[in-house]
Design an enzyme around this catalytic site. Structure first.
Site, mmCIF file in Angstrom:
data_model
loop_
_atom_site.group_PDB
_atom_site.id
_atom_site.type_symbol
_atom_site.label_atom_id
_atom_site.label_comp_id
_atom_site.label_asym_id
_atom_site.label_seq_id
_atom_site.Cartn_x
_atom_site.Cartn_y
_atom_site.Cartn_z
ATOM 1 N N ASP A 18 44.741 48.006 41.766
ATOM 2 C CA ASP A 18 44.690 46.398 42.058
ATOM 3 C C ASP A 18 45.332 46.472 43.281
ATOM 4 O O ASP A 18 45.220 46.475 44.231
ATOM 5 C CB ASP A 18 46.480 46.474 41.338
ATOM 6 C CG ASP A 18 47.687 45.312 40.746
ATOM 7 O OD1 ASP A 18 46.357 44.545 41.144
ATOM 8 O OD2 ASP A 18 48.637 44.735 40.810
ATOM 9 N N GLY A 19 45.035 44.775 43.062
ATOM 10 C CA GLY A 19 44.591 44.062 44.667
ATOM 11 C C GLY A 19 43.649 43.819 44.869
ATOM 12 O O GLY A 19 43.363 43.577 46.147
ATOM 13 N N ASN A 20 42.440 44.310 44.125
ATOM 14 C CA ASN A 20 40.988 43.238 45.026
ATOM 15 C C ASN A 20 40.778 42.634 45.022
ATOM 16 O O ASN A 20 40.741 41.410 46.065
ATOM 17 C CB ASN A 20 39.904 43.575 43.413
ATOM 18 C CG ASN A 20 39.615 45.456 43.759
ATOM 19 O OD1 ASN A 20 39.867 45.998 44.181
ATOM 20 N ND2 ASN A 20 39.382 45.723 42.537
ATOM 21 N N TRP A 23 43.299 41.259 48.716
ATOM 22 C CA TRP A 23 42.332 41.780 49.216
ATOM 23 C C TRP A 23 41.109 40.561 49.876
ATOM 24 O O TRP A 23 41.167 40.242 50.973
ATOM 25 C CB TRP A 23 41.855 42.994 49.250
ATOM 26 C CG TRP A 23 41.353 43.269 50.262
ATOM 27 C CD1 TRP A 23 41.143 44.226 51.074
ATOM 28 C CD2 TRP A 23 39.478 43.150 50.612
ATOM 29 N NE1 TRP A 23 40.878 44.583 51.884
ATOM 30 C CE2 TRP A 23 39.610 43.968 51.521
ATOM 31 C CE3 TRP A 23 38.535 43.222 49.833
ATOM 32 C CZ2 TRP A 23 38.064 44.386 52.443
ATOM 33 C CZ3 TRP A 23 37.003 42.680 50.799
ATOM 34 C CH2 TRP A 23 37.156 43.810 51.768
ATOM 35 N N HIS A 35 36.156 43.163 44.278
ATOM 36 C CA HIS A 35 36.684 43.769 43.228
ATOM 37 C C HIS A 35 34.185 44.763 43.575
ATOM 38 O O HIS A 35 34.855 46.508 43.499
ATOM 39 C CB HIS A 35 35.728 43.043 42.293
ATOM 40 C CG HIS A 35 36.751 42.842 41.284
ATOM 41 N ND1 HIS A 35 38.141 43.408 41.684
ATOM 42 C CD2 HIS A 35 36.626 41.739 41.051
ATOM 43 C CE1 HIS A 35 38.327 42.011 40.163
ATOM 44 N NE2 HIS A 35 37.703 41.000 40.356
ATOM 45 N N GLU A 65 43.208 43.814 28.056
ATOM 46 C CA GLU A 65 43.606 42.193 28.714
ATOM 47 C C GLU A 65 43.429 41.228 29.481
ATOM 48 O O GLU A 65 42.855 40.440 29.690
ATOM 49 C CB GLU A 65 45.247 42.201 29.241
ATOM 50 C CG GLU A 65 46.412 42.640 28.072
ATOM 51 C CD GLU A 65 46.657 43.958 28.066
ATOM 52 O OE1 GLU A 65 46.218 45.083 28.299
ATOM 53 O OE2 GLU A 65 46.570 44.224 26.342
ATOM 54 N N TRP A 67 39.508 40.662 29.583
ATOM 55 C CA TRP A 67 38.914 40.229 28.812
ATOM 56 C C TRP A 67 39.111 38.158 29.009
ATOM 57 O O TRP A 67 38.607 37.544 29.080
ATOM 58 C CB TRP A 67 38.871 40.073 27.486
ATOM 59 C CG TRP A 67 38.199 41.013 27.276
ATOM 60 C CD1 TRP A 67 38.909 42.249 26.626
ATOM 61 C CD2 TRP A 67 36.779 41.640 27.526
ATOM 62 N NE1 TRP A 67 37.777 43.299 26.508
ATOM 63 C CE2 TRP A 67 36.448 42.532 27.037
ATOM 64 C CE3 TRP A 67 35.752 41.184 27.619
ATOM 65 C CZ2 TRP A 67 35.271 44.373 27.295
ATOM 66 C CZ3 TRP A 67 34.722 41.762 28.045
ATOM 67 C CH2 TRP A 67 34.482 42.888 27.493
ATOM 68 N N LEU A 129 35.757 68.516 38.699
ATOM 69 C CA LEU A 129 36.327 67.551 38.248
ATOM 70 C C LEU A 129 36.245 66.667 36.861
ATOM 71 O O LEU A 129 35.323 66.564 36.647
ATOM 72 C CB LEU A 129 37.051 66.767 39.479
ATOM 73 C CG LEU A 129 37.353 65.506 39.550
ATOM 74 C CD1 LEU A 129 38.707 65.346 39.283
ATOM 75 C CD2 LEU A 129 37.458 63.655 40.431
ATOM 76 N N ARG A 192 54.808 48.444 38.162
ATOM 77 C CA ARG A 192 54.570 48.627 37.138
ATOM 78 C C ARG A 192 53.732 49.810 36.028
ATOM 79 O O ARG A 192 52.723 49.297 37.483
ATOM 80 C CB ARG A 192 54.825 47.094 36.510
ATOM 81 C CG ARG A 192 53.796 46.239 36.745
ATOM 82 C CD ARG A 192 53.581 44.713 36.032
ATOM 83 N NE ARG A 192 52.531 43.969 36.641
ATOM 84 C CZ ARG A 192 53.163 42.910 37.804
ATOM 85 N NH1 ARG A 192 53.576 43.006 38.336
ATOM 86 N NH2 ARG A 192 51.943 42.441 38.155
#
Length: 250
Positions: A18-20, A23, A35, A65, A67, A129, A192
């Site tokens: 979160d936060g692109n 930023w 992004h 969501e 979209w 991984l 959240r």
């Protein structure tokens, strides 16, 4: 920089990236630049997870969501996903990383669906991984689809309603065969889940970081792992210390 040793390594780490946009805004840049910078953080997170011995890394790449965002931003996000897979798939495969996709695949654009399926098919035999990419994913939708699948079996007489158990539900989730996340990290200071792994997060540890996702570094990941290692996970029971029987004095 050498890789530190941690007392406890989570088998499965999930990250809400979160936060692109914030930023980019902080730097007077278009959201798209945030992004793009975030993709560099994705690569660093994948390498770090592999280096420390995390077995599963789930990244919330695109929610159901998302979209609703402006068309130009959605197009840019999809373009970045395609570019990441095309550019990085060979390296992931060479590093023995398996790619799995979770989320609703119905009505996806054919080019996007083909790319996701190619990533899974190419890496399906890899054993290091497992990189789980949550794309067009929403936890409520996932649970609803699992419930609908079970309901169809009940209607067809293949299953009795009273025989439905949590294990049967888990087997119909997108994450079937993937252990629940031990640790969920969210960047940007938000605290959240935002419709992410609601079923699977029942006993996860949470760490909320103030950094925006593009600033997520190897050192940031190490700090989160150190915090996790200090946690006392009880799963509804007692801690190991409290559960130990008291010494008998005679």
């Amino acid at each position: 920089m050498s890789t530190p040793r941690f007392v406890t390594i989570p088998d499965h780490v999930a990250i809400i990236m979160d936060g692109n946009g914030r930023w980019a805004k902080k730097r007077g840049l278009p959201r798209a630049m945030g992004h793009r910078k975030g993709i560099d953080a994705v690569r660093e997170a994948v390498r770090t997870a592999a280096d420390v011995g995390v077995k599963y890394l789930t990244l919330f790449a695109f929610s159901s969501e998302n979209w609703r965002r402006p068309e130009a931003e959605v197009s840019d996000l999809l373009g970045l996903l395609k570019a990441f897979i095309r550019r990085d798939l060979a390296e992931l495969h060479e590093d023995n990383v398996r790619v799995r996709i979770i989320g609703d695949r119905a009505n996806l654009r054919p080019d996007i669906l083909k790319l996701l399926e190619e990533a899974e098919h190419t890496t399906r035999g890899n054993t290091a991984l497992t990189l789980v990419i949550a794309f067009n994913y929403g936890a409520r939708d996932e649970i609803a689809r699992a419930a609908a699948s079970l309901a169809r079996d009940v209607e067809a007489g293949r299953l009795r309603a009273q025989d439905i158990t949590p294990s049967l539900i888990e087997a119909r989730l997108d994450t079937a065969g993937i252990p629940d996340p031990d640790l969920i990290i969210r960047t940007s200071g938000e605290e959240r889940l935002s419709n992410f792994l609601l079923w699977q997060a029942a006993y996860s540890e949470f760490i909320f970081l103030p950094q925006y996702w593009p600033d997520f570094s190897r050192e940031t990941f190490y700090t989160a792992l150190e915090t996790y290692a200090a946690r006392d996970r009880r799963f509804g029971g007692l801690s190991a210390a409290k559960a130990a029987p008291a010494a008998v004095v005679v």
